[in-house]
Motif scaffolding. Structure first.
Motif, PDB file in Angstrom:
ATOM      1  N   GLU A   1      55.226 -15.588  62.207  1.00  0.00           N
ATOM      2  CA  GLU A   1      55.283 -17.370  63.325  1.00  0.00           C
ATOM      3  C   GLU A   1      57.003 -17.132  63.802  1.00  0.00           C
ATOM      4  O   GLU A   1      56.627 -17.832  64.718  1.00  0.00           O
ATOM      5  CB  GLU A   1      55.119 -17.882  62.043  1.00  0.00           C
ATOM      6  CG  GLU A   1      53.851 -17.947  61.653  1.00  0.00           C
ATOM      7  CD  GLU A   1      53.475 -18.813  60.127  1.00  0.00           C
ATOM      8  OE1 GLU A   1      54.358 -19.333  59.924  1.00  0.00           O
ATOM      9  OE2 GLU A   1      52.518 -19.398  59.331  1.00  0.00           O
ATOM     10  N   ARG A   2      57.640 -17.118  62.780  1.00  0.00           N
ATOM     11  CA  ARG A   2      59.254 -16.798  63.898  1.00  0.00           C
ATOM     12  C   ARG A   2      58.780 -15.714  65.562  1.00  0.00           C
ATOM     13  O   ARG A   2      59.224 -16.362  65.812  1.00  0.00           O
ATOM     14  CB  ARG A   2      59.875 -16.468  62.576  1.00  0.00           C
ATOM     15  CG  ARG A   2      61.607 -16.376  63.343  1.00  0.00           C
ATOM     16  CD  ARG A   2      62.273 -15.635  64.148  1.00  0.00           C
ATOM     17  NE  ARG A   2      62.196 -14.271  63.183  1.00  0.00           N
ATOM     18  CZ  ARG A   2      63.267 -14.047  62.759  1.00  0.00           C
ATOM     19  NH1 ARG A   2      63.969 -15.011  62.559  1.00  0.00           N
ATOM     20  NH2 ARG A   2      63.233 -12.909  61.324  1.00  0.00           N
ATOM     21  N   ALA A   3      58.132 -14.831  65.120  1.00  0.00           N
ATOM     22  CA  ALA A   3      57.702 -14.104  66.790  1.00  0.00           C
ATOM     23  C   ALA A   3      56.444 -14.775  66.812  1.00  0.00           C
ATOM     24  O   ALA A   3      56.356 -14.113  68.323  1.00  0.00           O
ATOM     25  CB  ALA A   3      57.310 -12.809  65.941  1.00  0.00           C
ATOM     26  N   GLY A   4      56.273 -15.340  67.084  1.00  0.00           N
ATOM     27  CA  GLY A   4      55.390 -16.166  67.359  1.00  0.00           C
ATOM     28  C   GLY A   4      53.861 -15.590  68.257  1.00  0.00           C
ATOM     29  O   GLY A   4      52.905 -15.925  69.073  1.00  0.00           O
ATOM     30  N   LEU A   5      53.205 -15.141  66.828  1.00  0.00           N
ATOM     31  CA  LEU A   5      52.593 -14.284  66.375  1.00  0.00           C
ATOM     32  C   LEU A   5      51.363 -15.374  65.816  1.00  0.00           C
ATOM     33  O   LEU A   5      52.283 -16.064  65.037  1.00  0.00           O
ATOM     34  CB  LEU A   5      52.607 -13.260  65.930  1.00  0.00           C
ATOM     35  CG  LEU A   5      52.493 -12.244  67.103  1.00  0.00           C
ATOM     36  CD1 LEU A   5      53.303 -10.649  66.168  1.00  0.00           C
ATOM     37  CD2 LEU A   5      52.277 -12.417  68.397  1.00  0.00           C
ATOM     38  N   GLU A   6      49.832 -15.625  66.206  1.00  0.00           N
ATOM     39  CA  GLU A   6      48.738 -15.519  64.880  1.00  0.00           C
ATOM     40  C   GLU A   6      49.214 -15.256  62.951  1.00  0.00           C
ATOM     41  O   GLU A   6      49.243 -13.586  63.689  1.00  0.00           O
ATOM     42  CB  GLU A   6      47.424 -15.794  65.249  1.00  0.00           C
ATOM     43  CG  GLU A   6      47.146 -16.593  66.519  1.00  0.00           C
ATOM     44  CD  GLU A   6      46.216 -16.408  67.325  1.00  0.00           C
ATOM     45  OE1 GLU A   6      45.040 -17.362  66.892  1.00  0.00           O
ATOM     46  OE2 GLU A   6      46.260 -16.100  68.641  1.00  0.00           O
ATOM     47  N   ASP A   7      48.997 -15.919  62.431  1.00  0.00           N
ATOM     48  CA  ASP A   7      48.547 -15.304  61.024  1.00  0.00           C
ATOM     49  C   ASP A   7      47.484 -14.869  61.096  1.00  0.00           C
ATOM     50  O   ASP A   7      46.469 -15.096  61.887  1.00  0.00           O
ATOM     51  CB  ASP A   7      48.378 -16.808  59.991  1.00  0.00           C
ATOM     52  CG  ASP A   7      49.794 -18.087  59.530  1.00  0.00           C
ATOM     53  OD1 ASP A   7      50.652 -17.397  60.704  1.00  0.00           O
ATOM     54  OD2 ASP A   7      49.159 -18.557  59.740  1.00  0.00           O
ATOM     55  N   LYS A   8      48.106 -13.676  59.958  1.00  0.00           N
ATOM     56  CA  LYS A   8      46.586 -12.697  59.541  1.00  0.00           C
ATOM     57  C   LYS A   8      46.243 -13.328  58.457  1.00  0.00           C
ATOM     58  O   LYS A   8      46.454 -14.091  57.793  1.00  0.00           O
ATOM     59  CB  LYS A   8      47.627 -11.378  59.137  1.00  0.00           C
ATOM     60  CG  LYS A   8      47.545 -10.600  60.845  1.00  0.00           C
ATOM     61  CD  LYS A   8      48.007  -9.094  60.557  1.00  0.00           C
ATOM     62  CE  LYS A   8      48.571  -8.654  61.853  1.00  0.00           C
ATOM     63  NZ  LYS A   8      48.197  -6.830  62.001  1.00  0.00           N
ATOM     64  N   SER A   9      44.791 -12.715  58.437  1.00  0.00           N
ATOM     65  CA  SER A   9      44.253 -13.624  56.748  1.00  0.00           C
ATOM     66  C   SER A   9      42.373 -12.901  57.016  1.00  0.00           C
ATOM     67  O   SER A   9      42.455 -12.103  57.494  1.00  0.00           O
ATOM     68  CB  SER A   9      43.465 -15.305  57.494  1.00  0.00           C
ATOM     69  OG  SER A   9      42.424 -15.202  58.082  1.00  0.00           O
ATOM     70  N   ILE A  10      42.070 -13.207  55.256  1.00  0.00           N
ATOM     71  CA  ILE A  10      40.983 -12.736  54.865  1.00  0.00           C
ATOM     72  C   ILE A  10      39.874 -13.381  55.847  1.00  0.00           C
ATOM     73  O   ILE A  10      39.879 -14.747  55.933  1.00  0.00           O
ATOM     74  CB  ILE A  10      40.176 -12.868  53.462  1.00  0.00           C
ATOM     75  CG1 ILE A  10      41.958 -12.118  52.789  1.00  0.00           C
ATOM     76  CG2 ILE A  10      39.434 -11.831  53.003  1.00  0.00           C
ATOM     77  CD1 ILE A  10      42.234 -12.529  51.225  1.00  0.00           C
ATOM     78  N   GLY A  11      39.130 -12.488  56.822  1.00  0.00           N
ATOM     79  CA  GLY A  11      38.011 -13.224  57.722  1.00  0.00           C
ATOM     80  C   GLY A  11      38.276 -13.758  58.474  1.00  0.00           C
ATOM     81  O   GLY A  11      37.968 -14.471  58.942  1.00  0.00           O
ATOM     82  N   ASN A  12      40.063 -13.254  58.463  1.00  0.00           N
ATOM     83  CA  ASN A  12      40.251 -14.106  60.088  1.00  0.00           C
ATOM     84  C   ASN A  12      38.624 -13.398  61.765  1.00  0.00           C
ATOM     85  O   ASN A  12      38.216 -12.762  61.439  1.00  0.00           O
ATOM     86  CB  ASN A  12      41.609 -13.431  60.738  1.00  0.00           C
ATOM     87  CG  ASN A  12      41.568 -14.406  62.190  1.00  0.00           C
ATOM     88  OD1 ASN A  12      40.982 -14.327  62.743  1.00  0.00           O
ATOM     89  ND2 ASN A  12      42.735 -15.233  61.463  1.00  0.00           N
ATOM     90  N   ALA A  13      38.079 -14.697  62.468  1.00  0.00           N
ATOM     91  CA  ALA A  13      37.396 -14.606  63.465  1.00  0.00           C
ATOM     92  C   ALA A  13      37.799 -13.344  64.185  1.00  0.00           C
ATOM     93  O   ALA A  13      36.513 -12.409  64.704  1.00  0.00           O
ATOM     94  CB  ALA A  13      37.105 -15.905  64.219  1.00  0.00           C
TER      95      ALA A  13
END
Length: 496
Positions: free
Chosen positions: A400-412
């Motif tokens: 998030e500090r790098a301006g990127l979206e979160d990674k997660s389980i089952g992300n579309a």
């Protein structure tokens, strides 16, 4: 005669004939008589400052070659007009011999520092200093001894283990005997554990900025445990660093490398430098800038064509690792098109600042940052069992500090979907590569995770294919991806 020469060097390295450079307070070098020194708190503080001092030369001179250029993160720009940097090219391409002076300098620097720490720790009990002062002094010396051994054992494997002051030629012969790496790690852990109990959480005086703290020792000890696959032992240490509430991420990633914001809230340990003709400056911008960068807008002075420049140049592999929108890329790299070859040749921005005198900038070098703690903890939690939760939390705080979206389980989004333990390992490896680029972590990370041979073998194919269009690659380049550096020739001679 050869052995006598080497013995003199090693005796000097271990403090029999040493001066104490005040590394942190930046006072002039002073030579003291060992019979009337090591008596007062002020004298021991000066001796501890002298134990920090070798780190300046280590990070200026050799660590970036062995810790970053050895990896897939950086390489070099070939200079057809000056071939005096062959020793660095050899390290990059895994073809250095046991007489490589860069490797020998790394080894010597480590033992010089260890020797100074041994003197301090050996003489401290007889000084009868106030308990708090004695603990702070001992804690710093214990950390520095452990830190140097940790770097050396990862680079060389079996090495001499010396825990007492060298006082004679006979001692010098004895210390030349190698000790099994497992025993080196036992000593590192003992020193680091003791340092954790003795070091303060922070220092009340601004003059002590840059000294190691309890959090520094906890972070290093956690990395030691991770190197040994003891992730369960690393987790409480990393959580303790977070719970201390001493550190936080800078809102702006670039602030970590701003010379006006040194030793900021994210800094757990960084090597201190000062601009000026005092022998305490850093020269990273001169070393890492391409040799054919002829403008003076970056450094404030003309960059001449010599073997000083063109090292630790980011590879295409690293450039490709940055995701679209990652603000760390612009904070880490300067775009440049080679005047000599015509292809894109970005160079490191993290250590760029203008200085009045060439080669003596005030840029510090980060060793441990709070972002590293987050990523280490995320890795450890994943190794204990893939379950999401905090592991994703700490990974995504860095993203998030790098301006990127979160990674997660089952992300579309398939690029953000992390569905199992192996995928999370890959996510951590990727994040560490770009977050800690040019900070001497990449080679150690590849070793620690068992990926060094595979990653570097694939990297070699791409590097040779790219470089062949511009210069001739040595036929032995990357032919033997060694996990350890060869033991320095001069030191090996002492064993016989």
């Amino acid at each position: 005669m050869k052995k006598i020469t080497y013995l003199f060097l090693i005796l000097a390295a271990f403090g029999i004939a040493g001066c104490k450079k005040d590394y942190l307070d930046l006072q002039p070098t002073v030579t003291q008589n060992t019979t009337n020194f090591y008596k007062t708190t002020a004298q021991f503080k000066q001796a501890v400052n002298g134990a920090y001092a070798p780190l300046q030369g280590l990070y200026n001179g050799t660590f970036w070659a062995l810790g970053e250029m050895r990896s897939d993160n950086t390489s070099y720009e070939y200079d057809p007009y000056d071939q005096s940097g062959t020793n660095k090219m050899e390290i990059d391409e895994f073809r250095e011999l046991n007489n490589n002076d860069m490797v020998a300098a790394f080894f010597e620097s480590g033992y010089t520092d260890i020797g100074r720490c041994n003197v301090i720790l050996g003489r401290l009990p007889a000084a009868n200093l106030p308990a708090a002062a004695a603990d702070t002094i001992a804690g710093q010396a214990l950390f520095l001894r452990a830190f140097n051994y940790f770097n050396l054992v990862r680079m060389f494997g079996d090495i001499p283990l010396v825990l007492t002051e060298v006082q004679s030629v006979g001692d010098a012969y004895k210390i030349a005997t190698k000790t099994a790496a497992a025993n080196i790690y036992t000593s590192i852990i003992a020193d680091a554990q003791a340092a954790v109990t003795k070091l303060p959480v922070s220092y009340p005086s601004a003059a002590d900025k840059g000294r190691v703290t309890k959090g520094t020792a906890e972070t290093m000890l956690a990395e030691v445990y991770m190197t040994q696959k003891k992730f369960d032992l690393a987790i409480p240490l990393l959580r303790a660093v977070i719970a201390s509430n001493v550190y936080r991420l800078n809102a702006d990633y670039a602030d970590n490398f701003d010379i006006t914001k040194k030793n900021g809230p994210e800094s757990i340990f960084e090597i201190q430098y000062q601009e000026g003709n005092n022998g305490l400056g850093s020269d990273f911008v001169d070393t890492f800038i391409p040799w054919d960068y002829y403008d003076n807008d970056i450094t404030g002075y003309y960059i001449g064509n010599n073997a000083q420049n063109g090292w630790n140049i980011p590879t295409q592999d690293l450039i490709n690792a940055y995701e679209d929108g990652d603000n760390r890329k612009d904070a880490s790299l300067v775009d440049f098109t080679s005047d000599e070859y015509g292809f894109d040749l970005p160079f490191i921005k993290k250590y760029v600042s203008k200085s009045a005198v060439q080669g003596v900038t005030a840029n510090d070098f980060p060793v441990y940052r709070y972002a590293d703690v987050y990523l280490m903890l995320a890795e450890c939690l994943n190794e204990q069992g893939f379950a999401g939760g905090d592991a994703f939390k700490y990974l995504n705080l860095v993203r998030e500090r790098a301006g990127l979206e979160d990674k997660s389980i089952g992300n579309a989004d398939p690029a953000l979907d992390v569905s199992n333990q192996a995928a999370f390992r890959d996510a951590i490896a990727h994040e560490r590569q770009v977050e800690l680029a040019f900070e001497n972590h990449r080679w150690f990370d590849l070793l620690r995770t068992g990926k060094a041979k595979d990653v570097m073998t694939a990297h070699a194919v791409r590097e040779k294919a790219f470089k062949k269009d511009y210069w001739t690659i040595n036929s032995a380049a990357y032919s033997n991806i060694r996990l350890l550096f060869q033991y320095p020739l001069n030191e090996g001679n002492l064993e016989h």
